[in-house]
Design an enzyme around this catalytic site. Structure first.
Site, short mmCIF file in Angstrom:
data_model
loop_
_atom_site.label_atom_id
_atom_site.label_comp_id
_atom_site.label_asym_id
_atom_site.label_seq_id
_atom_site.Cartn_x
_atom_site.Cartn_y
_atom_site.Cartn_z
N LYS A 144 19.89 9.54 76.78
CA LYS A 144 18.52 9.94 76.08
C LYS A 144 17.41 9.94 77.38
O LYS A 144 16.48 10.54 77.25
CB LYS A 144 18.14 9.42 74.93
CG LYS A 144 18.21 7.81 74.98
CD LYS A 144 18.45 7.12 73.61
CE LYS A 144 19.13 5.63 73.74
NZ LYS A 144 20.52 5.93 73.87
N VAL A 146 20.90 12.02 70.81
CA VAL A 146 19.66 11.81 70.13
C VAL A 146 20.57 10.94 68.77
O VAL A 146 20.13 9.85 68.55
CB VAL A 146 19.25 13.05 69.53
CG1 VAL A 146 18.40 12.75 68.38
CG2 VAL A 146 18.21 13.54 70.78
N ILE A 164 26.00 11.87 64.99
CA ILE A 164 25.65 12.76 64.27
C ILE A 164 25.20 14.02 65.02
O ILE A 164 24.52 14.10 66.13
CB ILE A 164 24.15 12.17 63.57
CG1 ILE A 164 24.34 10.81 63.32
CG2 ILE A 164 23.62 13.18 62.71
CD1 ILE A 164 23.04 10.29 62.70
N GLU A 171 20.82 -5.50 72.03
CA GLU A 171 20.97 -6.24 73.41
C GLU A 171 20.28 -7.41 73.40
O GLU A 171 19.46 -7.75 72.84
CB GLU A 171 20.38 -5.01 74.44
CG GLU A 171 20.97 -3.81 74.44
CD GLU A 171 22.54 -3.69 74.84
OE1 GLU A 171 22.63 -4.56 75.73
OE2 GLU A 171 22.93 -2.57 74.53
N LYS A 227 14.20 9.87 71.94
CA LYS A 227 14.85 10.88 71.01
C LYS A 227 14.15 11.82 70.19
O LYS A 227 14.48 12.85 70.19
CB LYS A 227 15.61 9.96 69.98
CG LYS A 227 16.84 8.91 70.48
CD LYS A 227 17.69 8.07 69.50
CE LYS A 227 18.69 7.36 70.15
NZ LYS A 227 19.20 6.32 69.34
N GLY A 271 27.29 3.60 68.82
CA GLY A 271 28.64 3.05 68.72
C GLY A 271 29.66 3.70 69.55
O GLY A 271 29.41 5.03 70.03
#
Length: 403
Positions: free
Chosen positions: A100, A127, A131, A185, A200, A298
């Site tokens: 991104k 993004v 999805i 993180e 995004k 993920g």
């Protein structure tokens, strides 16, 4: 045969290799050709595991191999990733990425480079992770003039806010929990300060409105200063706090884009998006409102979107896909100061002071609130006006209420 080279073998990269291998037969049948992983490039000296025969360290091997058709970049950042992507496109190889930051910063120039060399540059996973959102924007919703894109675009911040609301954790406690579970993180700056969401919404705005929007043009506010008190006040009137990225079409082709915490009514679809899930709501002049929902990050969800782009290219290597946008400009993005909305205010003072300052207000209450603290919702007004009205009060929190 369609040959794929993979750059990077971290979370997303290893997921891409796994999906290409596990679902190889299915992918071959959908492409009507053999799709094979030929190279994996990574910097580590020790190569082991099931893919050890594919590892290389020198990008020029991939760059100069005429049999490599598609390069998948999962390195991240804008350093080596930009160099390798540029070289791959110039070598006549299509590139797929989930990066991104690279797309938000250099997307226009890379799309132009792909067009010049008759190849494709695709980034569906950049993004929404798993999805599907970018292809629907440019294909399924192509008959619409899009007027707004708004979304929960970062799973880490959504998890933190969810845990603050549902479990009564402080921001620090919820962040620690997210880190322990691998959702955040060690350095969570990009997530909690809104930079990830900013990148995004830049990509979404560019696709929705047709011009490149740069991250440094987008005012960005994160969630570090959201407190349990804010969550409780919001809940008392049927709202949840969500970090939203928003891009709104303005007159004469301008774009209003920004990232900030918002109060979202419990009755709104975005309010029901909890945990690490993401959602993007799109408004078009023909379709009205639609929403895309799922896991925004993920290993395998992101890899799924990356491999879908690989499949799209592999079906017809000779067809270049140029779903892009025009160049940006310094005056393209306008301030959100002109956007009228209700405001959530938490400040030091009394309700009488609040009424005197803002006129008609909606008082908020929570158990355990300090006697010197006041919280309320204002009538709809633009930001400069609410700031002017609140000049005499010590404001601790000021969030928009999503219409």
């Amino acid at each position: 045969m369609v040959n794929v080279a993979l750059l990077g073998f971290g979370t997303v990269g290893s997921g891409v290799a796994e999906v290409l291998t596990r679902n190889g037969g299915l992918i071959d049948s959908r492409v009507d050709d053999l799709v094979r992983l030929k190279y994996i490039m990574r910097a580590r000296e020790v190569f082991d595991g099931p893919y050890q025969d594919l590892f290389v360290k020198d990008f020029s091997i991939i760059e100069q191999d005429p049999q490599v058709d598609i390069v998948v970049e999962t390195i991240g950042g804008t350093g080596a990733a930009l160099d390798y992507t540029t070289r791959a496109l110039k070598a006549g190889k299509s590139v797929v990425t989930a990066n991104k930051e690279l797309v938000a910063t250099h997307g226009y120039e890379l799309l132009q480079l792909a067009k010049e060399h008759g190849v494709s540059y695709l980034f569906e996973a950049s993004v929404g992770g798993g999805i599907p959102i970018l292809r629907p924007l440019t294909s399924c919703l192509a008959a619409n003039e899009l007027t707004q894109v708004v979304g929960i675009l970062n799973g880490t911040t959504n998890y933190i806010l969810t845990r603050m609301i549902q479990a009564g954790l402080t921001f620090e406690q919820a962040l620690k929990e997210a880190q322990d579970k691998g959702y955040a993180e060690k350095d969570p700056t990009a997530d909690v300060d809104g930079h990830d969401t900013c990148r995004k919404i830049c990509i979404l705005a560019a696709l929705a409105f047709g011009h490149h929007v740069y991250p440094d043009q987008v005012p960005t506010e994160g969630i570090r200063h959201v407190t349990l008190g804010d969550a409780a006040y919001a809940d008392s009137k049927g709202y949840k706090i969500k970090l939203l990225g928003r891009a709104i079409r303005q007159p004469e082709g301008k774009v209003c884009a920004f990232v900030a915490p918002h109060l979202v009514a419990d009755t709104a679809p975005l309010a029901g998006v909890e945990d690490v899930f993401n959602a993007i709501a799109v408004t078009g002049n023909a379709i009205g409102d639609v929403m895309f929902y799922g896991r925004g990050a993920g290993k395998l969800p992101t890899a799924s979107a990356v491999v879908a782009d690989v499949i799209d290219i592999a079906k017809d290597l000779k067809r270049a896909r140029h779903n892009g946008w025009a160049s940006g400009s310094p005056d393209l993005v306008v301030s959100d100061d002109g956007l009228t909305s209700k405001w959530y205010v938490r400040a030091q003072g009394t309700m009488d002071q609040a009424r005197l300052a803002c006129g008609e207000i909606q008082p908020l209450a929570r158990s355990g609130a300090p006697t010197s603290e006041v919280a309320f919702l204002t009538a709809p007004m633009p930001r400069p006006l609410v700031l002017d009205k609140l000049r005499g009060m010590e404001v601790a929190s000021l969030f928009r209420v999503l219409d």
